[in-house]
Design an enzyme around this catalytic site. Structure first.
Site, PDB file in Angstrom:
ATOM      1  N   ILE A 265     -30.264  23.261 -24.602  1.00 46.39           N
ATOM      2  CA  ILE A 265     -29.310  22.472 -25.384  1.00 46.39           C
ATOM      3  C   ILE A 265     -29.017  23.257 -26.653  1.00 46.39           C
ATOM      4  CG2 ILE A 265     -28.841  20.271 -26.524  1.00 46.39           C
ATOM      5  CD1 ILE A 265     -30.869  18.956 -24.647  1.00 46.39           C
ATOM      6  N   GLU A 266     -27.808  23.810 -26.698  1.00 51.64           N
ATOM      7  CA  GLU A 266     -27.432  24.658 -27.828  1.00 51.64           C
ATOM      8  C   GLU A 266     -26.810  23.824 -28.954  1.00 51.64           C
ATOM      9  OE1 GLU A 266     -25.072  27.889 -26.196  1.00 51.64           O
ATOM     10  OE2 GLU A 266     -26.878  28.761 -25.280  1.00 51.64           O
ATOM     11  N   ASN A 267     -26.634  24.492 -30.092  1.00 50.92           N
ATOM     12  CA  ASN A 267     -26.047  23.834 -31.250  1.00 50.92           C
ATOM     13  C   ASN A 267     -25.165  24.829 -31.982  1.00 50.92           C
ATOM     14  OD1 ASN A 267     -26.132  22.793 -34.264  1.00 50.92           O
ATOM     15  ND2 ASN A 267     -26.729  21.105 -32.942  1.00 50.92           N
TER      16      ASN A 267
ATOM     17  N   TYR B 172     -26.779  27.824 -34.568  1.00 45.42           N
ATOM     18  CA  TYR B 172     -27.431  28.420 -33.393  1.00 45.42           C
ATOM     19  C   TYR B 172     -28.947  28.262 -33.325  1.00 45.42           C
ATOM     20  CZ  TYR B 172     -22.945  30.919 -32.789  1.00 45.42           C
ATOM     21  OH  TYR B 172     -21.631  31.244 -32.624  1.00 45.42           O
TER      22      TYR B 172
ATOM     23  N   CYS C 181     -34.668  25.517 -25.859  1.00 46.27           N
ATOM     24  CA  CYS C 181     -34.686  26.066 -24.500  1.00 46.27           C
ATOM     25  C   CYS C 181     -35.001  24.993 -23.455  1.00 46.27           C
ATOM     26  CB  CYS C 181     -35.757  27.145 -24.380  1.00 46.27           C
ATOM     27  SG  CYS C 181     -35.453  28.599 -25.364  1.00 46.27           S
TER      28      CYS C 181
ATOM     29  N   GLU D 184     -37.201  25.097 -21.102  1.00 49.56           N
ATOM     30  CA  GLU D 184     -38.642  24.903 -20.876  1.00 49.56           C
ATOM     31  C   GLU D 184     -39.212  23.870 -21.854  1.00 49.56           C
ATOM     32  OE1 GLU D 184     -36.948  27.693 -21.201  1.00 49.56           O
ATOM     33  OE2 GLU D 184     -37.879  29.369 -20.145  1.00 49.56           O
TER      34      GLU D 184
ATOM     35  N   CYS E   1     -38.941  32.643 -23.238  1.00 43.13           N
ATOM     36  CA  CYS E   1     -39.029  33.221 -24.589  1.00 43.13           C
ATOM     37  C   CYS E   1     -40.418  32.972 -25.180  1.00 43.13           C
ATOM     38  CB  CYS E   1     -37.935  32.653 -25.491  1.00 43.13           C
ATOM     39  SG  CYS E   1     -38.326  31.045 -26.178  1.00 43.13           S
TER      40      CYS E   1
ATOM     41  N   CYS F 275     -41.347  29.322 -26.162  1.00 44.03           N
ATOM     42  CA  CYS F 275     -41.668  28.485 -24.994  1.00 44.03           C
ATOM     43  C   CYS F 275     -43.039  28.843 -24.427  1.00 44.03           C
ATOM     44  CB  CYS F 275     -40.589  28.618 -23.924  1.00 44.03           C
ATOM     45  SG  CYS F 275     -39.043  27.831 -24.419  1.00 44.03           S
TER      46      CYS F 275
HETATM   47  N1  THU Z   1     -32.981  30.037 -23.039  1.00 46.91           N
HETATM   48  C1  THU Z   1     -33.764  29.136 -22.389  1.00 46.91           C
HETATM   49  O1  THU Z   1     -33.347  27.977 -22.172  1.00 46.91           O
HETATM   50  N2  THU Z   1     -34.997  29.512 -22.000  1.00 46.91           N
HETATM   51  C2  THU Z   1     -35.536  30.744 -22.208  1.00 46.91           C
HETATM   52  O2  THU Z   1     -36.686  30.977 -21.882  1.00 46.91           O
HETATM   53  C3  THU Z   1     -34.731  31.801 -22.812  1.00 46.91           C
HETATM   54  C4  THU Z   1     -33.424  31.376 -23.349  1.00 46.91           C
HETATM   55  C5  THU Z   1     -31.641  29.628 -23.467  1.00 46.91           C
HETATM   56  C6  THU Z   1     -31.468  29.512 -24.945  1.00 46.91           C
HETATM   57  C7  THU Z   1     -29.984  29.728 -25.099  1.00 46.91           C
HETATM   58  O3  THU Z   1     -29.306  28.506 -24.898  1.00 46.91           O
HETATM   59  C8  THU Z   1     -29.643  30.668 -23.953  1.00 46.91           C
HETATM   60  O4  THU Z   1     -30.710  30.595 -23.036  1.00 46.91           O
HETATM   61  C9  THU Z   1     -29.422  32.113 -24.384  1.00 46.91           C
HETATM   62  O5  THU Z   1     -30.467  32.562 -25.162  1.00 46.91           O
END
Ligand code: THU
Length: 127
Positions: free
Chosen positions: A44-46, A49, A54, A56, A87, A90
């Site tokens: 879920i982005e914003n 940023y 993420c 997970e 990442c 997470c």
């Molecule tokens: N993202 C995840 O949801 N999980 C990860 O382990 C790595 C990155 C998402 C964050 C962002 O919305 C997009 O992937 C690009 O970084």
């Protein structure tokens, strides 16, 4: 359908709900618990940023909110070749609840690899 197939297809359904207008990368995670339930999360982005969460960590929040801290496996699914593993943030949040969780990772071409958190985050932080 076995547990792995069920987890993957549940993540596939969730992937459609990723909110990622900025990166245009969709990620979904699904956690199978020892009770046999599955909890999903998506990224879920914003527009600010750094507030992005993420997939997970959202799946973990979903499991914890529902009182389930005992897990069997996590599946991560993405539509992007750029995303190859969870990442660091997470990894640490997974480590909090399960120091050796198996994770299956699926990219746009299907199954890619399996990890455990102990491999991804040796000597994770603990109080
Ligand atoms: N993202 C995840 O949801 N999980 C990860 O382990 C790595 C990155 C998402 C964050 C962002 O919305 C997009 O992937 C690009 O970084």
């Amino acid at each position: 359908m076995n547990n792995d197939q069920l987890l993957k297809s549940t993540a596939e359904i969730a992937l459609k709900n990723a909110y990622s207008p900025y990166s245009k990368i969709s990620v979904a995670a699904a956690i199978l618990t020892t009770k046999g339930n599955i909890y999903t999360g998506v990224n879920i982005e914003n527009s600010s940023y750094g507030l992005t969460v993420c997939a997970e960590r959202n799946a973990i929040a979903n499991a914890i909110i529902n009182g389930e801290k005992e897990w069997v496996k996590m599946v991560i699914l993405t539509d992007s070749k750029l995303v190859k593993s969870p990442c660091g943030a997470c990894r640490q949040v997974i480590y909090e609840f399960d120091k050796n969780l198996p994770i299956d990772f699926y990219g746009p071409d299907g199954y890619q690899k399996s990890f455990t958190i102990s491999k991804l985050l040796p000597e994770g932080f603990e109080l």
